[in-house]
Design an enzyme around this catalytic site. Structure first.
Site, PDB file in Angstrom:
ATOM      1  N   ASP A  37       0.852  -1.192   0.000  1.00 43.63           N
ATOM      2  CA  ASP A  37       0.000   0.000   0.000  1.00 43.63           C
ATOM      3  C   ASP A  37       0.888   1.243   0.000  1.00 43.63           C
ATOM      4  O   ASP A  37       2.011   1.215   0.512  1.00 43.63           O
ATOM      5  CB  ASP A  37      -0.920   0.027   1.229  1.00 43.63           C
ATOM      6  CG  ASP A  37      -2.176   0.868   0.997  1.00 43.63           C
ATOM      7  OD1 ASP A  37      -3.269   0.278   0.845  1.00 43.63           O
ATOM      8  OD2 ASP A  37      -2.062   2.117   0.958  1.00 43.63           O
ATOM      9  N   ASP A  63       3.933   2.197  -4.156  1.00 41.36           N
ATOM     10  CA  ASP A  63       3.041   2.990  -5.008  1.00 41.36           C
ATOM     11  C   ASP A  63       2.865   2.192  -6.300  1.00 41.36           C
ATOM     12  O   ASP A  63       3.790   2.116  -7.114  1.00 41.36           O
ATOM     13  CB  ASP A  63       3.673   4.369  -5.286  1.00 41.36           C
ATOM     14  CG  ASP A  63       2.788   5.232  -6.162  1.00 41.36           C
ATOM     15  OD1 ASP A  63       1.797   4.710  -6.727  1.00 41.36           O
ATOM     16  OD2 ASP A  63       3.091   6.434  -6.305  1.00 41.36           O
ATOM     17  N   VAL A  64       1.669   1.626  -6.495  1.00 38.95           N
ATOM     18  CA  VAL A  64       1.472   0.731  -7.651  1.00 38.95           C
ATOM     19  C   VAL A  64       1.583   1.465  -8.987  1.00 38.95           C
ATOM     20  O   VAL A  64       1.736   0.840 -10.032  1.00 38.95           O
ATOM     21  CB  VAL A  64       0.125  -0.025  -7.591  1.00 38.95           C
ATOM     22  CG1 VAL A  64       0.069  -0.962  -6.402  1.00 38.95           C
ATOM     23  CG2 VAL A  64      -1.066   0.926  -7.627  1.00 38.95           C
ATOM     24  N   ASN A  90      -5.553  -4.712  -6.506  1.00 36.28           N
ATOM     25  CA  ASN A  90      -6.765  -4.135  -5.904  1.00 36.28           C
ATOM     26  C   ASN A  90      -6.686  -2.638  -5.632  1.00 36.28           C
ATOM     27  O   ASN A  90      -7.714  -1.965  -5.559  1.00 36.28           O
ATOM     28  CB  ASN A  90      -7.057  -4.907  -4.602  1.00 36.28           C
ATOM     29  CG  ASN A  90      -8.084  -4.231  -3.748  1.00 36.28           C
ATOM     30  OD1 ASN A  90      -9.291  -4.301  -4.022  1.00 36.28           O
ATOM     31  ND2 ASN A  90      -7.616  -3.538  -2.709  1.00 36.28           N
ATOM     32  N   TYR A 157     -12.424   7.406 -13.839  1.00 33.66           N
ATOM     33  CA  TYR A 157     -12.638   6.165 -13.081  1.00 33.66           C
ATOM     34  C   TYR A 157     -13.247   5.093 -13.993  1.00 33.66           C
ATOM     35  O   TYR A 157     -12.756   3.964 -14.058  1.00 33.66           O
ATOM     36  CB  TYR A 157     -13.548   6.449 -11.886  1.00 33.66           C
ATOM     37  CG  TYR A 157     -13.681   5.285 -10.931  1.00 33.66           C
ATOM     38  CD1 TYR A 157     -12.636   4.924 -10.094  1.00 33.66           C
ATOM     39  CD2 TYR A 157     -14.854   4.537 -10.865  1.00 33.66           C
ATOM     40  CE1 TYR A 157     -12.751   3.858  -9.203  1.00 33.66           C
ATOM     41  CE2 TYR A 157     -14.985   3.469  -9.974  1.00 33.66           C
ATOM     42  CZ  TYR A 157     -13.938   3.133  -9.152  1.00 33.66           C
ATOM     43  OH  TYR A 157     -14.054   2.068  -8.278  1.00 33.66           O
ATOM     44  N   LYS A 161     -11.594   1.479 -15.160  1.00 35.02           N
ATOM     45  CA  LYS A 161     -12.235   0.231 -14.735  1.00 35.02           C
ATOM     46  C   LYS A 161     -12.684  -0.598 -15.941  1.00 35.02           C
ATOM     47  O   LYS A 161     -12.611  -1.820 -15.924  1.00 35.02           O
ATOM     48  CB  LYS A 161     -13.391   0.516 -13.766  1.00 35.02           C
ATOM     49  CG  LYS A 161     -12.926   1.145 -12.448  1.00 35.02           C
ATOM     50  CD  LYS A 161     -11.909   0.254 -11.718  1.00 35.02           C
ATOM     51  CE  LYS A 161     -11.521   0.777 -10.360  1.00 35.02           C
ATOM     52  NZ  LYS A 161     -10.571  -0.117  -9.663  1.00 35.02           N
TER      53      LYS A 161
HETATM   54  N1  LIG Z   1     -15.718   1.018  -2.225  1.00 35.93           N
HETATM   55  C1  LIG Z   1     -16.459   0.786  -3.289  1.00 35.93           C
HETATM   56  O1  LIG Z   1     -17.672   1.052  -3.300  1.00 35.93           O
HETATM   57  C2  LIG Z   1     -15.836   0.161  -4.512  1.00 35.93           C
HETATM   58  C3  LIG Z   1     -16.692  -0.288  -5.522  1.00 35.93           C
HETATM   59  C4  LIG Z   1     -16.159  -0.866  -6.657  1.00 35.93           C
HETATM   60  C5  LIG Z   1     -14.793  -1.023  -6.771  1.00 35.93           C
HETATM   61  N2  LIG Z   1     -13.967  -0.582  -5.796  1.00 35.93           N
HETATM   62  C6  LIG Z   1     -12.524  -0.750  -5.968  1.00 35.93           C
HETATM   63  O2  LIG Z   1     -12.003  -1.482  -4.882  1.00 35.93           O
HETATM   64  C7  LIG Z   1     -10.608  -1.208  -4.772  1.00 35.93           C
HETATM   65  C8  LIG Z   1     -10.257  -0.960  -3.312  1.00 35.93           C
HETATM   66  O3  LIG Z   1     -10.881   0.239  -2.881  1.00 35.93           O
HETATM   67  P1  LIG Z   1     -11.596   0.397  -1.465  1.00 35.93           P
HETATM   68  O4  LIG Z   1     -13.021   0.714  -1.736  1.00 35.93           O
HETATM   69  O5  LIG Z   1     -11.248  -0.709  -0.571  1.00 35.93           O
HETATM   70  O6  LIG Z   1     -10.950   1.808  -0.992  1.00 35.93           O
HETATM   71  P2  LIG Z   1      -9.990   2.216   0.202  1.00 35.93           P
HETATM   72  O7  LIG Z   1      -9.645   3.632  -0.052  1.00 35.93           O
HETATM   73  O8  LIG Z   1     -10.619   1.857   1.515  1.00 35.93           O
HETATM   74  O9  LIG Z   1      -8.705   1.291  -0.016  1.00 35.93           O
HETATM   75  C9  LIG Z   1      -7.845   1.486  -1.121  1.00 35.93           C
HETATM   76  C10 LIG Z   1      -6.405   1.346  -0.676  1.00 35.93           C
HETATM   77  O10 LIG Z   1      -5.566   1.543  -1.833  1.00 35.93           O
HETATM   78  C11 LIG Z   1      -4.460   2.324  -1.428  1.00 35.93           C
HETATM   79  N3  LIG Z   1      -3.857   3.030  -2.569  1.00 35.93           N
HETATM   80  C12 LIG Z   1      -4.294   4.158  -3.190  1.00 35.93           C
HETATM   81  N4  LIG Z   1      -3.420   4.544  -4.136  1.00 35.93           N
HETATM   82  C13 LIG Z   1      -2.406   3.621  -4.104  1.00 35.93           C
HETATM   83  C14 LIG Z   1      -1.199   3.478  -4.837  1.00 35.93           C
HETATM   84  N5  LIG Z   1      -0.829   4.381  -5.771  1.00 35.93           N
HETATM   85  N6  LIG Z   1      -0.403   2.416  -4.562  1.00 35.93           N
HETATM   86  C15 LIG Z   1      -0.747   1.526  -3.597  1.00 35.93           C
HETATM   87  N7  LIG Z   1      -1.865   1.621  -2.869  1.00 35.93           N
HETATM   88  C16 LIG Z   1      -2.685   2.666  -3.118  1.00 35.93           C
HETATM   89  C17 LIG Z   1      -5.012   3.296  -0.391  1.00 35.93           C
HETATM   90  O11 LIG Z   1      -3.977   3.832   0.416  1.00 35.93           O
HETATM   91  C18 LIG Z   1      -6.000   2.389   0.365  1.00 35.93           C
HETATM   92  O12 LIG Z   1      -5.368   1.786   1.472  1.00 35.93           O
HETATM   93  C19 LIG Z   1     -10.335  -0.022  -5.704  1.00 35.93           C
HETATM   94  O13 LIG Z   1      -9.727  -0.502  -6.888  1.00 35.93           O
HETATM   95  C20 LIG Z   1     -11.718   0.524  -5.983  1.00 35.93           C
HETATM   96  O14 LIG Z   1     -11.782   1.191  -7.209  1.00 35.93           O
HETATM   97  C21 LIG Z   1     -14.457   0.009  -4.654  1.00 35.93           C
END
Ligand SMILES: NC(=O)c1ccc[n+]([C@@H]2O[C@H](COP(=O)([O-])OP(=O)(O)OC[C@H]3O[C@@H](n4cnc5c(N)ncnc54)[C@H](O)[C@@H]3O)[C@@H](O)[C@H]2O)c1
Length: 273
Positions: A37, A63-64, A90, A157, A161
């Protein structure tokens, strides 16, 4: 993949939300888990919590969006645990709500950097390692329902996706043609109760602030991330490609596909009123 005990999982975005839930679930299954992360402080906290349960954990601030970071992540994973069996690409961000003409170069580059390049780097770096092992394994790319429909005011976004969905489909076909022991899935959730909206930059107008507030409400009332992790585990075990934990959102996909097939102008099913 049928058995999980002692296998190695790499999860990006593991310090929060869906990634944290995946990592926690994999650890509970007896897997060794590599947490990646960009948020080093939250990452260390999740590492501490999981180690306290007796789990075998490696945390690598990453940082991905940066190729060199993901390459280092893979080296650390293999040096520490000797293999990688499950890869969850993810990490993701929502970006700033606004029409396309208000999305700045920085808005596009930031969202594309994390959501698309992050997945590309993960696949580019880890697939050769996983293929070379010639053992059972699974790649899970986190897309979103936003990868299956196209709504207004979040184009970067949606673009990233949709790209993650099509890359995942190509990967599925390529693994099958290569008769690989690896499998792929794409995770397309609706709203999940996570911290995803916390990183969103301020919206540019009252209209966009209302739009953003709608997203915040839906996320706050969303599915618990632990339920998503359960669905992902089942999909890995049953070798299922599509993971759509929110069946109520499928009507939007149907509307979009019908409009394409009938060559009607796009219509959309709003996620909220
Ligand atoms: N929450 C929703 O409703 C939802 C719905 C559909 C898809 N998603 C997808 O699920 C995935 C996870 O998101 P989440 O909802 O758990 O959000 P979240 O913000 O709780 O967790 C995401 C994590 O990714 C980390 N991150 C951000 N940029 C980064 C980078 N450059 N390198 C490494 N880590 C990084 C953040 O620090 C965080 O810990 C994402 O790809 C998001 O698009 C989320």
């Amino acid at each position: 993949m049928r058995t999980f005990t002692d296998k190695v999982a790499v999860v990006t975005g593991a310090a929060s939300g869906i990634g944290q839930a995946l990592a926690t679930r994999f650890a509970a299954e007896g897997m060794k888990v590599v947490l990646a992360d960009v948020d080093a402080r939250s990452l260390a906290e999740v590492e501490r919590q999981l180690v306290a349960t007796g789990a075998r954990i490696l945390a690598v601030p990453t940082d991905v969006a940066r190729a060199a970071d993901v390459e280092r992540l893979a080296r650390r994973a293999v040096d520490t645990f000797g293999a990688v069996h499950v890869l969850c690409n993810n990490a993701g961000i929502a970006g700033r709500p606004g029409p396309i003409w208000e999305q700045s170069l920085d808005d596009w580059e930031t969202t594309v950097g994390v959501n698309l390049w992050g997945v590309i780097h993960g696949l580019r770096v880890f697939l050769p390692i996983m293929l070379e092992q010639d053992s059972e394994g699974h790649v899970v790319n986190t897309a979103s329902m936003a990868g299956l429909v196209s709504l207004p005011n979040l184009a970067p976004y949606h673009a990233t996706k949709h790209a993650v969905v099509t890359i995942s489909e190509s990967l599925h076909h390529e693994l099958a043609l290569a008769r690989s022991k690896l499998r792929a899935s794409v995770l397309c959730p609706g709203f999940v109760r996570t911290r995803i909206m916390e990183a969103v930059a301020p919206a540019s107008s009252d209209a966009m602030r209302r739009w953003e507030a709608g997203y915040r409400r839906m996320i706050a009332a969303g599915m618990p991330p632990e339920q998503i992790a359960t669905r992902v585990l089942e999909a890995i075990r049953e070798e299922r490609f599509w993971i759509l934990p929110h069946p109520e959102t499928k009507v939007g996909v149907e509307i979009r596909v019908r409009s394409i097939l009938e060559e009607q102008n796009p219509a959309f099913q709003p996620f909220f009123d």
